[in-house]
Design a protein around this motif. Sequence first.
Motif, mmCIF file in Angstrom:
data_model
loop_
_atom_site.group_PDB
_atom_site.id
_atom_site.type_symbol
_atom_site.label_atom_id
_atom_site.label_comp_id
_atom_site.label_asym_id
_atom_site.label_seq_id
_atom_site.Cartn_x
_atom_site.Cartn_y
_atom_site.Cartn_z
ATOM 1 N N ALA A 218 0.827 -1.208 0.000
ATOM 2 C CA ALA A 218 0.000 0.000 0.000
ATOM 3 C C ALA A 218 0.863 1.260 0.000
ATOM 4 O O ALA A 218 0.396 2.350 -0.327
ATOM 5 C CB ALA A 218 -0.928 -0.004 1.208
ATOM 6 N N GLU A 219 2.134 1.100 0.387
ATOM 7 C CA GLU A 219 3.026 2.263 0.449
ATOM 8 C C GLU A 219 3.570 2.653 -0.922
ATOM 9 O O GLU A 219 4.146 3.714 -1.073
ATOM 10 C CB GLU A 219 4.204 1.959 1.393
ATOM 11 C CG GLU A 219 3.781 1.626 2.804
ATOM 12 C CD GLU A 219 2.932 2.724 3.424
ATOM 13 O OE1 GLU A 219 3.290 3.909 3.261
ATOM 14 O OE2 GLU A 219 1.917 2.389 4.070
ATOM 15 N N LEU A 220 3.420 1.774 -1.912
ATOM 16 C CA LEU A 220 3.871 2.089 -3.267
ATOM 17 C C LEU A 220 2.716 2.644 -4.075
ATOM 18 O O LEU A 220 1.612 2.094 -4.060
ATOM 19 C CB LEU A 220 4.403 0.828 -3.958
ATOM 20 C CG LEU A 220 5.672 0.176 -3.396
ATOM 21 C CD1 LEU A 220 6.061 -1.013 -4.263
ATOM 22 C CD2 LEU A 220 6.814 1.170 -3.346
ATOM 23 N N SER A 221 2.970 3.698 -4.794
ATOM 24 C CA SER A 221 1.930 4.251 -5.664
ATOM 25 C C SER A 221 1.686 3.288 -6.821
ATOM 26 O O SER A 221 2.597 2.560 -7.237
ATOM 27 C CB SER A 221 2.369 5.602 -6.207
ATOM 28 O OG SER A 221 3.469 5.459 -7.090
ATOM 29 N N ARG A 259 15.254 -1.606 2.301
ATOM 30 C CA ARG A 259 13.993 -1.067 1.772
ATOM 31 C C ARG A 259 12.843 -2.002 2.097
ATOM 32 O O ARG A 259 11.742 -1.538 2.470
ATOM 33 C CB ARG A 259 14.113 -0.877 0.256
ATOM 34 C CG ARG A 259 12.842 -0.361 -0.426
ATOM 35 C CD ARG A 259 12.376 0.957 0.098
ATOM 36 N NE ARG A 259 13.410 1.985 -0.020
ATOM 37 C CZ ARG A 259 13.255 3.234 0.416
ATOM 38 N NH1 ARG A 259 12.124 3.620 1.005
ATOM 39 N NH2 ARG A 259 14.236 4.110 0.280
ATOM 40 N N VAL A 260 13.061 -3.312 2.021
ATOM 41 C CA VAL A 260 12.021 -4.284 2.368
ATOM 42 C C VAL A 260 11.599 -4.103 3.814
ATOM 43 O O VAL A 260 10.406 -4.105 4.145
ATOM 44 C CB VAL A 260 12.536 -5.735 2.150
ATOM 45 C CG1 VAL A 260 11.546 -6.733 2.739
ATOM 46 C CG2 VAL A 260 12.748 -6.004 0.660
ATOM 47 N N LYS A 261 12.572 -3.928 4.721
ATOM 48 C CA LYS A 261 12.271 -3.758 6.135
ATOM 49 C C LYS A 261 11.500 -2.467 6.398
ATOM 50 O O LYS A 261 10.577 -2.447 7.218
ATOM 51 C CB LYS A 261 13.582 -3.765 6.943
ATOM 52 C CG LYS A 261 14.277 -5.110 6.990
ATOM 53 C CD LYS A 261 15.620 -5.024 7.659
ATOM 54 C CE LYS A 261 16.365 -6.350 7.618
ATOM 55 N NZ LYS A 261 17.727 -6.251 8.202
ATOM 56 N N ILE A 262 11.887 -1.406 5.704
ATOM 57 C CA ILE A 262 11.192 -0.131 5.873
ATOM 58 C C ILE A 262 9.725 -0.255 5.477
ATOM 59 O O ILE A 262 8.821 0.195 6.192
ATOM 60 C CB ILE A 262 11.886 0.975 5.050
ATOM 61 C CG1 ILE A 262 13.251 1.325 5.657
ATOM 62 C CG2 ILE A 262 11.019 2.228 4.967
ATOM 63 C CD1 ILE A 262 14.089 2.228 4.788
ATOM 64 N N LEU A 263 9.481 -0.883 4.325
ATOM 65 C CA LEU A 263 8.105 -1.004 3.837
ATOM 66 C C LEU A 263 7.277 -1.968 4.674
ATOM 67 O O LEU A 263 6.068 -1.799 4.836
ATOM 68 C CB LEU A 263 8.123 -1.470 2.378
ATOM 69 C CG LEU A 263 8.651 -0.429 1.366
ATOM 70 C CD1 LEU A 263 8.710 -1.045 -0.032
ATOM 71 C CD2 LEU A 263 7.789 0.814 1.354
ATOM 72 N N SER A 264 7.929 -2.967 5.251
ATOM 73 C CA SER A 264 7.197 -3.939 6.070
ATOM 74 C C SER A 264 6.737 -3.352 7.392
ATOM 75 O O SER A 264 5.793 -3.834 8.031
ATOM 76 C CB SER A 264 8.059 -5.173 6.346
ATOM 77 O OG SER A 264 9.193 -4.821 7.126
ATOM 78 N N LYS A 265 7.403 -2.263 7.802
ATOM 79 C CA LYS A 265 7.023 -1.601 9.064
ATOM 80 C C LYS A 265 5.929 -0.568 8.863
ATOM 81 O O LYS A 265 5.360 -0.063 9.823
ATOM 82 C CB LYS A 265 8.257 -0.920 9.669
ATOM 83 C CG LYS A 265 9.317 -1.897 10.165
ATOM 84 C CD LYS A 265 10.532 -1.161 10.711
ATOM 85 C CE LYS A 265 11.593 -2.133 11.200
ATOM 86 N NZ LYS A 265 12.816 -1.423 11.692
ATOM 87 N N CYS A 266 5.678 -0.221 7.607
ATOM 88 C CA CYS A 266 4.687 0.835 7.347
ATOM 89 C C CYS A 266 3.259 0.330 7.544
ATOM 90 O O CYS A 266 2.982 -0.848 7.323
ATOM 91 C CB CYS A 266 4.854 1.331 5.912
ATOM 92 S SG CYS A 266 6.431 2.192 5.626
#
Length: 266
Positions: A218-221, A259-266
């Motif tokens: 959901a964090e990616l446009s 980057r994977v870790k950052i997005l998984s925390k969002c």
Amino acid sequence: MNLEELRTSNYVRTSKKSNNYWVSFFSKKMSKYIDTYGEGFNLIIYAGEDSNEGYYIIPFGEVKEFFIEKNLSKDKGNIKRWVATIKNHILKINNCSTDIDIKDYFMSKIYLEPDILEDNYSSDYYIENYRQEINIRIKQNVFREKVLKRFNNACCITNITEKDLLVASHIIPWSHNKSTRLDPLNGLCLSILYDKLFDRGYFTINSDLEITTIKFTAELSPSLHEILLAINGKKISLCGNEIPKEYLKYHRDNIFMDRVKILSKC
């Protein structure tokens, strides 16, 4: 500045700005300066007999790798010289495949003796840091040329060939490892968008040179998702030597996974 005084410890040549600063440096004379001063002299190129139309003061030690036997001009007879032109602050030496950005040497007295320097350049600390900065820029320029040549001057994903849109992108980032900073095997030729995406870990490359992208969240446009989806699984093109697998692994394990870790925390 007095040209005759400068000639005593610098290799001075006059040229014409209207003729793209066409200039030649003779091998025999260059050898005399090297024998006398080592690398501690400048190549000074004047537009005419004074400085009104501009001049370049280039430290020889920072461009010496280009003044080598194979780049000598193909003159007839026993004349040995390097022939070059300067256009838009780019120095082109005949028979040399690398263009040299010398804009930072234009109209600057920083590399002359302290008594000739302008007051605001008289600090030893300022001078040394300025020299280091210019030296890094020269080396980065060489790195770029070598990387682009390895990929036949085309983006390894899109095959875009417009040089002003191409970036020599580091696989292991510049700040992460000093020993790989200027290794051309640590570079990918990417167009601007893909350079940014690779640099920020939105995609990586496996040992088979295939692209793996961040999974859609959901964090990616939606637009970015489409861009990444289009290249997922695609194999990059490579014209030169193989990319060291440990370089690609470092990017996967660190840049991509961060980057994977950052997005998984969002």
